[in-house]
Design a protein around this motif. Structure first.
Motif, PDB file in Angstrom:
ATOM      1  N   HIS A 158       0.612  -1.115  -0.021  1.00  0.00           N
ATOM      2  CA  HIS A 158      -0.018  -0.038  -0.206  1.00  0.00           C
ATOM      3  C   HIS A 158       0.998   1.395  -0.077  1.00  0.00           C
ATOM      4  CE1 HIS A 158      -3.054  -2.936   0.936  1.00  0.00           C
ATOM      5  NE2 HIS A 158      -4.028  -1.751   0.492  1.00  0.00           N
ATOM      6  N   LEU A 159       1.959   1.230   0.310  1.00  0.00           N
ATOM      7  CA  LEU A 159       2.914   2.263   0.370  1.00  0.00           C
ATOM      8  C   LEU A 159       3.341   2.556  -1.102  1.00  0.00           C
ATOM      9  CD1 LEU A 159       5.819   1.493   2.802  1.00  0.00           C
ATOM     10  CD2 LEU A 159       4.360   3.207   3.030  1.00  0.00           C
ATOM     11  N   GLY A 160       3.442   1.615  -1.918  1.00  0.00           N
ATOM     12  CA  GLY A 160       3.626   1.737  -3.321  1.00  0.00           C
ATOM     13  C   GLY A 160       2.263   2.106  -4.111  1.00  0.00           C
ATOM     14  N   ARG A 161       1.187   1.494  -3.678  1.00  0.00           N
ATOM     15  CA  ARG A 161      -0.232   1.711  -4.364  1.00  0.00           C
ATOM     16  C   ARG A 161      -0.585   3.082  -4.210  1.00  0.00           C
ATOM     17  NH1 ARG A 161      -5.378  -1.921  -2.701  1.00  0.00           N
ATOM     18  NH2 ARG A 161      -3.670  -3.289  -3.367  1.00  0.00           N
ATOM     19  N   TRP A 162      -0.376   3.855  -2.911  1.00  0.00           N
ATOM     20  CA  TRP A 162      -0.840   5.150  -2.637  1.00  0.00           C
ATOM     21  C   TRP A 162       0.198   6.313  -3.036  1.00  0.00           C
ATOM     22  CZ3 TRP A 162      -3.791   3.215   2.264  1.00  0.00           C
ATOM     23  CH2 TRP A 162      -5.223   2.720   1.787  1.00  0.00           C
ATOM     24  N   GLY A 163       1.287   5.784  -3.453  1.00  0.00           N
ATOM     25  CA  GLY A 163       2.599   6.963  -3.665  1.00  0.00           C
ATOM     26  C   GLY A 163       3.045   7.350  -2.223  1.00  0.00           C
ATOM     27  N   LEU A 164       3.290   6.560  -1.345  1.00  0.00           N
ATOM     28  CA  LEU A 164       3.723   6.993   0.147  1.00  0.00           C
ATOM     29  C   LEU A 164       5.394   6.675   0.142  1.00  0.00           C
ATOM     30  CD1 LEU A 164       0.815   5.705   1.995  1.00  0.00           C
ATOM     31  CD2 LEU A 164       1.093   8.102   1.210  1.00  0.00           C
ATOM     32  N   VAL A 165       6.029   7.414   1.079  1.00  0.00           N
ATOM     33  CA  VAL A 165       7.251   7.094   1.587  1.00  0.00           C
ATOM     34  C   VAL A 165       7.027   6.959   3.113  1.00  0.00           C
ATOM     35  CG1 VAL A 165       9.609   8.325   1.676  1.00  0.00           C
ATOM     36  CG2 VAL A 165       8.364   8.701  -0.190  1.00  0.00           C
ATOM     37  N   LEU A 166       7.545   5.925   3.446  1.00  0.00           N
ATOM     38  CA  LEU A 166       8.041   5.652   4.981  1.00  0.00           C
ATOM     39  C   LEU A 166       8.850   6.453   5.521  1.00  0.00           C
ATOM     40  CD1 LEU A 166       6.992   3.979   7.116  1.00  0.00           C
ATOM     41  CD2 LEU A 166       8.474   2.028   6.420  1.00  0.00           C
ATOM     42  N   GLU A 167       8.472   7.029   6.690  1.00  0.00           N
ATOM     43  CA  GLU A 167       9.681   7.744   7.159  1.00  0.00           C
ATOM     44  C   GLU A 167      10.081   6.818   8.428  1.00  0.00           C
ATOM     45  OE1 GLU A 167       7.807  11.482   8.644  1.00  0.00           O
ATOM     46  OE2 GLU A 167       7.300  12.019   6.778  1.00  0.00           O
ATOM     47  N   ARG A 168       9.184   6.294   9.225  1.00  0.00           N
ATOM     48  CA  ARG A 168       9.512   5.427  10.196  1.00  0.00           C
ATOM     49  C   ARG A 168       8.431   4.710  10.858  1.00  0.00           C
ATOM     50  NH1 ARG A 168       8.390   7.470  15.501  1.00  0.00           N
ATOM     51  NH2 ARG A 168       7.590   9.653  15.291  1.00  0.00           N
ATOM     52  N   ILE A 169       8.482   3.544  11.420  1.00  0.00           N
ATOM     53  CA  ILE A 169       7.482   2.721  12.058  1.00  0.00           C
ATOM     54  C   ILE A 169       7.488   3.340  13.527  1.00  0.00           C
ATOM     55  CG2 ILE A 169       6.884   0.473  12.949  1.00  0.00           C
ATOM     56  CD1 ILE A 169       6.326   0.789   9.988  1.00  0.00           C
ATOM     57  N   ALA A 170       6.255   3.335  14.073  1.00  0.00           N
ATOM     58  CA  ALA A 170       6.157   3.936  15.459  1.00  0.00           C
ATOM     59  C   ALA A 170       6.450   2.936  16.340  1.00  0.00           C
ATOM     60  CB  ALA A 170       4.444   4.363  15.559  1.00  0.00           C
ATOM     61  N   GLU A 171       7.288   3.126  17.377  1.00  0.00           N
ATOM     62  CA  GLU A 171       7.652   2.451  18.429  1.00  0.00           C
ATOM     63  C   GLU A 171       7.396   2.929  19.563  1.00  0.00           C
ATOM     64  OE1 GLU A 171       9.015  -0.431  18.702  1.00  0.00           O
ATOM     65  OE2 GLU A 171       9.710  -1.004  16.601  1.00  0.00           O
ATOM     66  N   PRO A 172       6.787   2.318  20.718  1.00  0.00           N
ATOM     67  CA  PRO A 172       6.377   1.127  20.617  1.00  0.00           C
ATOM     68  C   PRO A 172       4.924   0.768  19.905  1.00  0.00           C
ATOM     69  CG  PRO A 172       5.449   2.108  22.765  1.00  0.00           C
ATOM     70  CD  PRO A 172       6.465   3.015  22.246  1.00  0.00           C
ATOM     71  N   GLY A 173       4.523   1.754  19.400  1.00  0.00           N
ATOM     72  CA  GLY A 173       3.236   1.828  18.453  1.00  0.00           C
ATOM     73  C   GLY A 173       2.078   1.341  19.316  1.00  0.00           C
ATOM     74  N   GLY A 174       1.169   0.971  18.455  1.00  0.00           N
ATOM     75  CA  GLY A 174      -0.061   0.408  18.898  1.00  0.00           C
ATOM     76  C   GLY A 174      -0.080  -1.101  19.218  1.00  0.00           C
ATOM     77  N   ARG A 175      -0.983  -1.257  20.219  1.00  0.00           N
ATOM     78  CA  ARG A 175      -1.425  -2.797  20.493  1.00  0.00           C
ATOM     79  C   ARG A 175      -2.069  -3.499  19.774  1.00  0.00           C
ATOM     80  NH1 ARG A 175      -0.005  -3.114  25.788  1.00  0.00           N
ATOM     81  NH2 ARG A 175       0.096  -1.398  26.957  1.00  0.00           N
ATOM     82  N   SER A 176      -2.657  -2.954  18.663  1.00  0.00           N
ATOM     83  CA  SER A 176      -3.598  -3.866  17.788  1.00  0.00           C
ATOM     84  C   SER A 176      -3.310  -3.495  16.075  1.00  0.00           C
ATOM     85  CB  SER A 176      -5.088  -3.384  18.011  1.00  0.00           C
ATOM     86  OG  SER A 176      -5.370  -2.278  17.768  1.00  0.00           O
ATOM     87  N   SER A 177      -2.572  -2.426  15.940  1.00  0.00           N
ATOM     88  CA  SER A 177      -2.164  -2.154  14.596  1.00  0.00           C
ATOM     89  C   SER A 177      -0.673  -1.841  14.267  1.00  0.00           C
ATOM     90  CB  SER A 177      -3.028  -1.066  13.991  1.00  0.00           C
ATOM     91  OG  SER A 177      -4.395  -1.276  14.382  1.00  0.00           O
ATOM     92  N   LEU A 178      -0.255  -1.944  13.101  1.00  0.00           N
ATOM     93  CA  LEU A 178       1.142  -1.408  12.782  1.00  0.00           C
ATOM     94  C   LEU A 178       0.849  -0.106  12.138  1.00  0.00           C
ATOM     95  CD1 LEU A 178       4.174  -2.035  12.144  1.00  0.00           C
ATOM     96  CD2 LEU A 178       3.302  -2.935   9.984  1.00  0.00           C
ATOM     97  N   ILE A 179       1.779   0.962  12.666  1.00  0.00           N
ATOM     98  CA  ILE A 179       1.432   2.305  12.598  1.00  0.00           C
ATOM     99  C   ILE A 179       2.888   2.898  11.666  1.00  0.00           C
ATOM    100  CG2 ILE A 179       1.161   4.631  13.464  1.00  0.00           C
ATOM    101  CD1 ILE A 179      -1.324   2.780  13.710  1.00  0.00           C
TER     102      ILE A 179
END
Length: 304
Positions: A40-61
């Motif tokens: 979906h990064l590629g599909r929506w033309g997005l650049v990932l800056e970073r993954i949230a840590e520790p992040g959410g309990r139920s989702s990858l952010i």
């Protein structure tokens, strides 16, 4: 160059939740999540800056920005699908909640407006936070519409009541309290007449600071039913602070009265739903092996 699945790591907080909730299905869900996210990064033309840590309990952010205009956003991927969250966010259309920018519900992927994830409502003093929370809830409680897709409150309560009965033996000393919670929930449902769209899991940690509004709600588990159910989870917020106050039983009752008065609801119905949801949270924590949280939740339930 778009991020590759191998560059996307799953925070341990999320992995632990998936293992606890999904059992044998967890390894497969965790293994395919980075690929779905990268796609979906590629599909929506997005650049990932970073993954949230520790992040959410139920989702990858993931904190992202668009390739074309550098507009900041958040990409959220839920291992078991996003269920009805996208529909609620679409209905609120940014009024009181984070704005939905795009969605692939079948894949459990949401593209959201970026908020200040490191500034939750609980960063405010308790009295101010409760006032802000009550005002925000009133913006979220809207008519669901005739053909809405949201789960009825009665169905959610039936599901949780079944789990309460199944887990009853985990805390035999609390059996009278569990029975009272189940009986109270049944009586509340029998007397319920409201049909509002509810957040479903509203507390200070699900409200973040924003640029276009002081505070916005995130991560709903939407339901349709009476508003007192939504308020009941807020009653249990900052539970460690409540437990440490002089006379926690009286402090809990005062909190219920103040919150109910702020949104013009019956405090007895708020108390009843707080009782049911507190008992449910206590046994769920026991089932997950978190005895400290379980004991605090059951102690809170006893105050009611």
């Amino acid at each position: 160059m778009p991020a590759q699945p191998g560059q996307i790591t799953i925070p341990e907080r999320l992995a632990g939740t998936v293992r606890a909730e999904q059992g044998e299905a967890a390894p497969a869900l965790l293994a395919e999540l980075p690929g779905r996210f990268a796609e979906h990064l590629g599909r929506w033309g997005l650049v990932l800056e970073r993954i949230a840590e520790p992040g959410g309990r139920s989702s990858l952010i993931g904190y992202v920005h668009r390739e074309d205009d550098l507009a900041p956003a958040v990409l959220k991927a839920t291992p078991a699908g996003s269920d009805q969250e996208h529909a609620a966010l679409r209905q609120w259309a940014g009024r009181g909640a984070v704005l939905l920018l795009d969605a692939d519900p079948a894949a459990g992927i949401l593209l959201l407006e970026r908020l200040h994830g490191d500034i939750p409502l609980r960063s405010l003093a308790e009295a101010k936070a409760m006032l802000e929370a009550a005002g925000l809830l009133q913006r979220l409680w809207v008519e669901p519409g005739a053909s809405h897709p949201f789960t009825p409150l009665a169905d959610r309560v039936a599901e949780r009541a079944e789990l309460l009965r199944a887990r009853r033996d985990l805390a035999p000393e609390a059996a009278p309290l569990i029975d009272e919670a189940l009986e109270t929930a049944g009586a509340l449902l029998a007397g319920a007449t409201e049909q509002h769209l509810l957040h479903g899991d509203f507390h200070h940690g699900k409200v973040l600071a924003a640029d276009r509004s002081p505070w916005l709600a995130v991560s709903p588990r939407p339901l349709v039913g009476e508003r007192a159910y939504d308020l009941a989870r807020l009653v249990r917020d900052r539970l460690d602070t409540l437990a440490g106050s002089p006379g926690p039983r009286g402090a809990t009752r005062r909190r219920i009265t103040q919150l109910a008065d702020a949104v013009d609801l019956d405090p007895d119905r708020v108390r009843g739903w707080a009782l049911f949801r507190g008992a449910d949270a206590g046994l769920a924590a026991l089932a997950a092996g978190d005895r400290a949280t379980a004991e605090l939740c059951l102690e809170f339930t006893g105050w009611l």
